[in-house]
Design an enzyme around this catalytic site. Sequence first.
Site, short mmCIF file in Angstrom:
data_model
loop_
_atom_site.label_atom_id
_atom_site.label_comp_id
_atom_site.label_asym_id
_atom_site.label_seq_id
_atom_site.Cartn_x
_atom_site.Cartn_y
_atom_site.Cartn_z
N ASP A 69 0.88 -1.18 0.00
CA ASP A 69 0.00 0.00 0.00
C ASP A 69 0.91 1.22 0.00
OD1 ASP A 69 -2.36 1.65 0.33
OD2 ASP A 69 -1.78 1.90 2.41
N SER A 70 0.31 2.37 -0.23
CA SER A 70 1.07 3.61 -0.18
C SER A 70 1.56 3.92 1.24
CB SER A 70 0.20 4.76 -0.68
OG SER A 70 -0.99 4.80 0.08
N CYS A 101 -4.27 -1.20 -1.94
CA CYS A 101 -4.39 0.25 -2.07
C CYS A 101 -5.40 0.50 -3.18
CB CYS A 101 -3.02 0.82 -2.45
SG CYS A 101 -3.05 2.58 -2.85
N GLU A 116 -5.12 9.21 9.21
CA GLU A 116 -3.70 9.16 9.60
C GLU A 116 -3.42 10.00 10.84
OE1 GLU A 116 -0.88 9.08 6.42
OE2 GLU A 116 -1.70 7.07 6.12
N CYS A 175 -11.08 2.74 -0.60
CA CYS A 175 -9.73 3.07 -0.16
C CYS A 175 -9.49 2.31 1.14
CB CYS A 175 -9.63 4.58 0.06
SG CYS A 175 -8.17 5.12 0.95
N HIS A 184 -7.89 2.91 3.68
CA HIS A 184 -7.91 3.68 4.94
C HIS A 184 -9.32 3.76 5.54
CE1 HIS A 184 -3.93 5.21 3.97
NE2 HIS A 184 -3.91 5.92 5.08
N1 DGL Z 1 -4.67 3.52 1.03
C1 DGL Z 1 -4.72 4.31 -0.19
C2 DGL Z 1 -5.86 3.82 -1.06
O1 DGL Z 1 -6.43 2.80 -0.80
C3 DGL Z 1 -4.95 5.77 0.10
C4 DGL Z 1 -3.79 6.55 0.58
C5 DGL Z 1 -3.13 7.36 -0.50
O2 DGL Z 1 -3.71 8.30 -1.03
O3 DGL Z 1 -2.00 7.02 -0.76
O4 DGL Z 1 -6.21 4.45 -2.01
#
Ligand code: DGL
Length: 270
Positions: free
Chosen positions: A11-12, A74, A153, A185, A187
């Site tokens: 993931d990012s 991600c 975050e 997403c 998150h």
């Molecule tokens: N976890 C990333 C996603 O699922 C979002 C975070 C980011 O923007 O890097 O898109």
Amino acid sequence: MMDNRSIGVFDSGLGGLTAVKQISKELPNENIVYFGDTGRVPYGTRSKETIIKYSKSDVNFLLSRDVKVIVVACGTASSVALPVIKDEYDLPIIGVVDAAANAAVDATVNKKIGIIGTSGTIKSCAYEKVIKNLMPDAVTYQKACPLFVPLVENGHFETQVARLVTEEYLQDIKAEGVDTLILGCTHYPLLKKVIGEYMGENVTLIDAGAEVAKSVKKMFAENEMMIAGCQKGETDFFVSDDIDSFESLGGLFLEKKIDGRVEKIDIERY
Ligand code: DGL
């Protein structure tokens, strides 16, 4: 046939840990190698070219750890990069989009499906395309929610600020009367309570990370890719920035203390 190699997940940054949690639940014996690109997060606001370049280096790093499958945990990388890069590699690379879109189509009754994600994800229309393929008469409503990632975050899961931003972003989708909402997403599961309260109990929330975990389990069963034995699987964590902040915040995403090894790597080398 068994396959004792690990499952690679990237993931990012921290979001993919919500998928790791679900993969460990579905496949408790498997070992996982997680890479969180904490030095280059966020991906969601970046250009397509940059997201593809970053995703390729993330895949290359995981390949160096001898994994049997790569899970793109991600929403942004799955939507923007995966369709472009997946044929360049020999191993299966699974993103969250197909799994979540399938689950949404299964869940909806009134065929009105909401999709929320980062700006990059929403711009790509990736979820929408898969849904329309599976259910041509479905009506989709998309909304980019760029403040959700920084909120999460910074630990705003069930605060007043989280409620306000949720209302601001979701009021149109709610007014359309969707009965299913894709949290596109990784998150967003941390905001599930606030989002669920706002949308109401008749709206099914689809957790993209949880759905991809189920897909991986199914693929392993169909292709005899499970690890041999019944030992408890372990997770090795790799990040591209500070280890301490990953360890402290990561525990919230995993809903348990990060007890595996965490190592910092130079992702620019891959
Ligand atoms: N976890 C990333 C996603 O699922 C979002 C975070 C980011 O923007 O890097 O898109």
